[in-house]
Design an enzyme around this catalytic site. Structure first.
Site, short mmCIF file in Angstrom:
data_model
loop_
_atom_site.label_atom_id
_atom_site.label_comp_id
_atom_site.label_asym_id
_atom_site.label_seq_id
_atom_site.Cartn_x
_atom_site.Cartn_y
_atom_site.Cartn_z
N ASN A 48 0.86 -1.18 0.00
CA ASN A 48 0.00 0.00 0.00
C ASN A 48 0.90 1.23 0.00
O ASN A 48 1.56 1.52 0.98
CB ASN A 48 -0.89 -0.01 1.24
CG ASN A 48 -1.84 1.16 1.24
OD1 ASN A 48 -1.91 1.90 0.26
ND2 ASN A 48 -2.57 1.33 2.33
N ASP A 111 14.12 10.68 8.71
CA ASP A 111 15.47 10.22 8.43
C ASP A 111 15.51 8.73 8.73
O ASP A 111 14.56 8.16 9.26
CB ASP A 111 16.49 10.99 9.28
CG ASP A 111 17.86 11.05 8.61
OD1 ASP A 111 18.10 10.22 7.71
OD2 ASP A 111 18.67 11.90 8.99
N HIS A 267 13.10 61.58 53.04
CA HIS A 267 12.72 62.08 54.37
C HIS A 267 13.91 62.09 55.33
O HIS A 267 13.84 62.69 56.41
CB HIS A 267 11.56 61.26 54.96
CG HIS A 267 11.97 59.97 55.58
ND1 HIS A 267 11.86 58.75 54.93
CD2 HIS A 267 12.48 59.69 56.80
CE1 HIS A 267 12.28 57.79 55.72
NE2 HIS A 267 12.66 58.33 56.87
N GLU A 286 33.93 51.18 66.21
CA GLU A 286 35.32 50.78 66.06
C GLU A 286 35.87 51.30 64.74
O GLU A 286 35.14 51.44 63.76
CB GLU A 286 35.45 49.26 66.11
CG GLU A 286 35.09 48.64 67.46
CD GLU A 286 35.30 47.13 67.47
OE1 GLU A 286 35.80 46.59 66.45
OE2 GLU A 286 34.94 46.49 68.48
N ASP A 315 9.62 58.86 48.18
CA ASP A 315 10.63 58.97 49.24
C ASP A 315 12.00 58.49 48.75
O ASP A 315 12.47 57.41 49.11
CB ASP A 315 10.17 58.17 50.46
CG ASP A 315 10.99 58.47 51.71
OD1 ASP A 315 11.71 59.48 51.71
OD2 ASP A 315 10.90 57.68 52.67
N SER A 411 16.16 53.69 57.75
CA SER A 411 15.61 54.46 56.63
C SER A 411 16.68 54.84 55.62
O SER A 411 17.80 55.22 56.00
CB SER A 411 14.94 55.74 57.14
OG SER A 411 13.67 55.48 57.65
#
Length: 461
Positions: A48, A111, A267, A286, A315, A411
């Site tokens: 086939n 392949d 701030h 130190e 800030d 901060s």
């Protein structure tokens, strides 16, 4: 019997006539009808052709289907090496592409005993199973990733680094590159997760609008001045950290942008107060001979900062030094990425904060630099945790159970995210309600909103 023999001998013609008469009277069918004859003559096909029908020419069935043929015999049929090769790959071991092994829209090329996938842009691997766009695992780039005009992943590095030979990793291009810890005994860090998550690289710019969880415009809470529940840092472990001295020593922290510039919280600074910056500091009581002291000659708060309206919105401020710092293992800049990647790094979900602030609320300040790893808090939880305004240029980090946090004196100090051994600035310690309080978090300035401004103002001439 003798009589019969005599008759046969004397009359052979008579015997022949008798035999013919017998045969003609026998009911025997020698020829088949049309339908049955076709059933015998039409033998079933033994092959086939399927996908090979385009190759069936001349004597291909006789040469290669009725019996096994050689490549040379097949070549005689096709009279073309390329078409013969295509036929031969399927003839020898079947079609290896029949099972559709190529993923993500890849096309399969058959392949012998193998196959090859031709992958679309953004995918690679044997079966096109690996997504290598910048959206997935940062395109395997160590720092920055961009998709080029021809749809290829292009890796790049921050200033002071260059691409390694593999075109993915970044290696130092200067003696003391930003964000790197170079003192050998300080390598012990509980590092943040450095594997790039699958993130949306497009949605990195939110509008700077107030999330209206409150209408209050003035806030009554504490400037952060110390890491609560942290650990003692080793000398050189956070070489980008500086301490600010003014009317009070160690009143705020900051980070080294380059030899001439420091970034801190707006701030923290007052244009009318003399400020001294100390880099390479470890123990503030130190002298360890790693310190470098510089005077601040110019203060540049962000142009949208207005303490009269809100002390903690926008800030962020820059400090220009009178003399450049000398970079070494104890004095090293922090890396600052572009807006997009600073936001991406923040979303890693974990960062380090450091400072000499108070060890507990209203307690004493730390003598030795403290550090703490804090998780990013999702915005919805952050908003529910406070009655104060959380702007889109702020983010929350910390622990719901309390006990660990930044505090008064921290901060202006850094919130950094470590990426494959290189630290990037992702936040600035700003404010909070008390320190390490259960159900409360530290609030940080989101650096991704200000990277363009920082880089523009701090260019070295």
């Amino acid at each position: 019997m003798q009589r019969v023999n005599m008759i046969m001998a004397e009359s052979p013609g008579l015997i022949t006539i008798c035999l013919l008469g017998y045969l003609l009277s026998a009911e025997c069918t020698v020829f088949l009808d049309h339908e049955n004859a076709n059933k015998i003559l039409n033998r079933p096909k033994r092959y086939n052709s399927g996908k090979l029908e385009e190759f069936v020419q001349g004597n291909l069935e006789r040469e290669c289907m009725e019996e096994k043929c050689s490549f040379e015999e097949a070549r005689e049929v096709f009279e073309n090496t390329e078409r013969t090769t295509e036929f031969w790959k399927q003839y020898v071991d079947g079609d290896q592409c029949e099972s559709n092994p190529c993923l993500n829209g890849g096309s399969c090329k058959d392949d012998i005993n193998s196959y090859e996938c031709w992958c679309p842009f953004g995918f690679e691997g044997k079966n096109c199973e690996l997504d290598v766009t910048c959206n997935i695992k940062n395109g395997r780039c160590e720092q920055f990733c961009k998709n080029s005009a021809d749809n290829k992943v292009v890796c790049s590095c921050t200033e002071g680094y260059r691409l390694a030979e593999n075109q993915k990793s970044c290696e130092p291009a200067v003696p003391f590159p930003c964000g790197r810890v170079s003192v050998s005994q300080t390598s012990k860090l509980t590092r943040a997760e450095t594997v790039f998550p699958d993130v949306d690289y497009v949605n990195s710019t939110e509008a700077e609008t107030i999330l209206d969880n409150i209408t209050q415009s003035t806030q009554s809470f504490n400037d952060f001045t110390r890491v609560v529940g942290g650990e003692d840092a080793k000398p050189g472990q956070f070489p980008w950290q500086v301490v600010l001295n003014g009317k009070v020593d160690a009143f705020c922290g900051g980070s080294i942008v380059n030899e001439k510039w420091i970034v801190t919280a707006a701030h923290c600074v007052d244009t009318g107060v003399k400020i001294t910056v100390v880099a390479g500091e470890h123990n503030i009581e130190e002298t360890e001979h790693t310190e470098q002291k510089r005077n601040v000659i110019r203060i540049i708060p962000h142009h949208n900062y207005n303490a009269a309206i809100n002390k903690y919105n926008h800030d962020i401020a820059l400090l220009e030094l009178d003399e450049p710092l000398v970079l070494n293992s104890y004095v090293t800049p922090i890396c600052i990425a572009d807006k997009e990647y600073t936001n991406i790094f923040l979303k890693f979900g974990s960062g380090y904060v450091s400072g000499w602030g108070r060890v507990f609320h209203k307690g004493r300040s730390a003598l030795v630099l403290q550090y703490l790893r804090v998780p990013l808090v999702d915005r919805a939880t952050c908003l529910r945790s406070t009655k104060f305004t959380i702007y889109n240029n702020m983010f929350c980090a910390g622990f719901h159970e309390g006990g660990r946090d930044s505090c008064q004196g921290d901060s202006g100090g850094p919130h950094v995210t470590e990426v494959e051994g290189t630290s990037f600035l992702t936040g600035i310690i700003s404010w909070g309600e008390e320190c390490a309080m259960k159900g409360k978090y530290g609030i940080y300035t989101k650096v991704s909103r200000y990277v363009n401004w920082i880089k523009e103002k701090t260019k070295l001439t």
